[in-house]
Design a protein around this motif. Structure first.
Motif: not given
Length: 587
Positions: A37-38, A139-140, A177-178, A186-187
């Motif tokens: 991710a940015r 984006k992820y 599931v995220v 960010s995760v």
């Protein structure tokens, strides 16, 4: 190849992309990017991320954002925004657009909170944009490098996200599931719900209920046993998991032959609804496995049903089965929409659904009893309703190993997954409709994990009652179940519906236009410039800094190119270009 980090363009990218075979959806794809991710801070003051609270979700009907898959807990697909209306929609113009770089079906709606937009792509990429300008924030890419995609039916799609607190939630093709930080990507946590490639996959947008992330699972074509599960939104811990096909010692268990429940299907692959008044989660359940019903005598609960679940425990309170002992793949997953109906002098708190089997149902959402059912497409397998309110099926339309049948609608349904919208002003439901029939014959099959579990061969064909069209948009009067207007299409109509307080209904066509219909009459009030692909996406609308926007994905794919038989072979359908392209319009 991914082009997702490019900057959005003003105006349309008119390069048509080549049509690739829908069968590529089943091919193994290697080496997708690892999760990343940015983050970019949104421009302008006043763009701080506003947490999504229980109160905001409860009042989503009045929110200027689009906070969940179908806008509100009733799954209405209706927004009370009217800046864009029948009087000025002719001036609607492209505001910004974005090319995803994916060639599969693009089925997610833009989900918007303030000036933040979140939208998923095929193969579980999640993009965040500034909703007013299209500036990409982050984006992820979910890591699917170890997934073969061999048990993902009907394209490698994702239908969107849920928002809660400061998080955004996505379910994935490999059954994770995220939870991600909505501001940065960010995760926060990542929970596995099952092994990939064995029959299960997750494609639906989650639903937030009482601090839980509620998800469903696909896999009925592979004999996977369906369930609805609720996860703690902060930790990802499973609060409860309710199977849709009961074991022998559970209610409904005796509607299956011995042992059949383990491979009984009953996928829950579309997002449900939540009725706050009765504190019930309402969820649709898909087809039984195998498709061939002679292999599993009985009603096969709770397949092809609407179920009401207790949010505290997941226990089933009541059910209504749309197609008992289904042998035609008439999933009951279609979104349950909460509305009130006045039928024959009585007022009801109802839930309505346009079922795959060609019937439009209104059901009492307090007890699961049928209010009415009316056919909205040519229906020969389900022929009517009993006095008790249960569907009657024609035994002559049931295939066996030795018998081929011709019946309507085809297994693609009078309506498939693409959602209806319900407008409280007209009191109409707007239904994207397929007009197809099919030949179907039984075949021998035995269960093997990870392999199709059908037991039938099939071919989609024209409906002899409607030989010149594959699709239509219909308005149905909610108080009668009867058609109010119809807009016919030579091509299939696979676009979801959006209704607004501006007197408009928006939906995208297979030949690449976003239509704005007059909600009362069905007249075409506006038609977008031609987009680069056909639409299977779901439009949404939102308002930022006093300006209303409408967004939709073009990105042809899904089941029709893969399973569509004569419809898929139609040169007009075969020639629809693929390629994901998000379009946003404003005055």
């Amino acid at each position: 190849m991914h082009h997702s980090n490019q900057t959005p363009k003003r105006g349309f990218n008119r390069r048509a992309s080549l049509l690739t075979s829908g069968l590529l959806a089943f091919a193994c794809v290697a080496g997708l990017a690892s999760p990343a991710a940015r983050a970019v801070e949104p421009a302008g003051s006043g763009d701080a991320y506003a947490p999504v609270t229980d109160a905001r979700l409860s009042n989503a009907t009045k929110d200027n954002s689009w906070l969940m898959y179908r806008h509100d807990y009733g799954s209405t697909g209706y927004a009370g925004l009217n800046q864009i209306n029948t009087g000025n929609v002719a001036q609607l113009k492209p505001a910004w657009d974005f090319v995803t770089g994916f060639k599969s079906g693009h089925e997610a709606p833009p989900v918007v909170n303030g000036n933040y937009m979140f939208i998923t792509t095929p193969k579980d990429e999640l993009l965040a944009f500034e909703a007013s300008t299209g500036k990409q924030l982050w984006k992820y890419q979910h890591d699917l490098s170890k997934v073969g995609f061999k048990t993902i039916c009907c394209d490698v799609v994702n239908r969107g996200v849920a928002l809660y607190g400061d998080n955004v939630y996505m379910a994935t093709l490999d059954n994770h599931v995220v939870a991600l930080d909505a501001k940065t990507g960010s995760v926060v946590w990542n929970k596995s719900m099952g092994e990939p490639d064995l029959g299960e996959a997750m494609t639906a947008a989650p639903l937030i209920v009482k601090g839980m992330v509620v998800v469903g699972v696909a896999g009925g074509e592979y004999g996977a046993r369906g369930y609805v599960a609720a996860l703690n939104s902060k930790t990802g811990d499973v609060v409860w998991q309710q199977s849709t096909v009961p074991a022998p010692n559970e209610p409904g268990g005796k509607t299956w032959p011995k042992g059949a429940y383990k491979t009984g299907g009953g996928g829950t692959w579309l997002t449900g609804s939540y009725d706050e008044a009765s504190d019930s989660i309402l969820w649709g359940v898909g087809n039984p496995g195998p498709w061939l019903a002679t292999m599993r005598p009985g009603d096969n609960l709770y397949t092809d049903s609407l179920i009401a679940l207790n949010p505290a425990t997941g226990k089933i309170k009541w059910h209504y089965q749309y197609t008992p002992h289904d042998t035609w793949d008439y999933d009951g997953v279609n979104e349950p929409v909460l509305t009130n109906v006045d039928y024959k002098g009585h007022s009801y708190k109802a839930v309505v659904s346009a079922s795959r089997n060609g019937w439009f149902y209104a059901i009492n959402r307090l007890n699961g009893k049928l209010i009415y059912a009316q056919p909205f497409a040519h229906a020969t397998s389900v022929t009517g309703m009993s006095k008790a309110g249960t569907p009657i099926t024609d035994i002559a339309m049931r295939p066996t190993i030795d018998k081929e049948v011709f019946t309507c609608p085809s297994f693609l349904g009078g309506k498939n997954w693409w959602p209806i919208a319900v407008d409280p002003q007209t009191h109409y439901a707007y239904v994207p409709t397929l007009h197809t029939c099919m030949s179907m014959k039984g075949a021998t099959v035995s269960y093997k994990a990870g392999l199709p579990f059908l037991g039938e061969t099939f071919k989609v064909q024209h409906d002899p009652d409607n030989p010149d069209i594959w699709g239509s948009v219909q308005a149905i009067d909610l108080n009668t179940g009867k058609r109010a207007w119809i807009f016919k299409s030579e091509l299939p109509w696979n676009g979801g519906m959006l209704a607004t307080a501006g007197g408009l209904v928006f939906s995208g066509s297979a030949d690449g236009y976003l239509y704005g219909f007059d909600a009362k009459t069905g007249a075409v009030a506006w038609k977008s410039p031609k987009m680069t692909s056909g639409v299977v996406g779901v439009p949404s609308t939102w308002q930022v800094n006093g300006k209303q926007y409408v967004g939709v994905y073009a990105g042809w794919g899904g089941a029709v190119p893969i399973w569509g038989g004569d419809m898929a072979k139609d040169p007009k359908v075969r020639g629809i270009p693929q390629g994901g392209h998000l379009y946003v319009f404003a005055l």
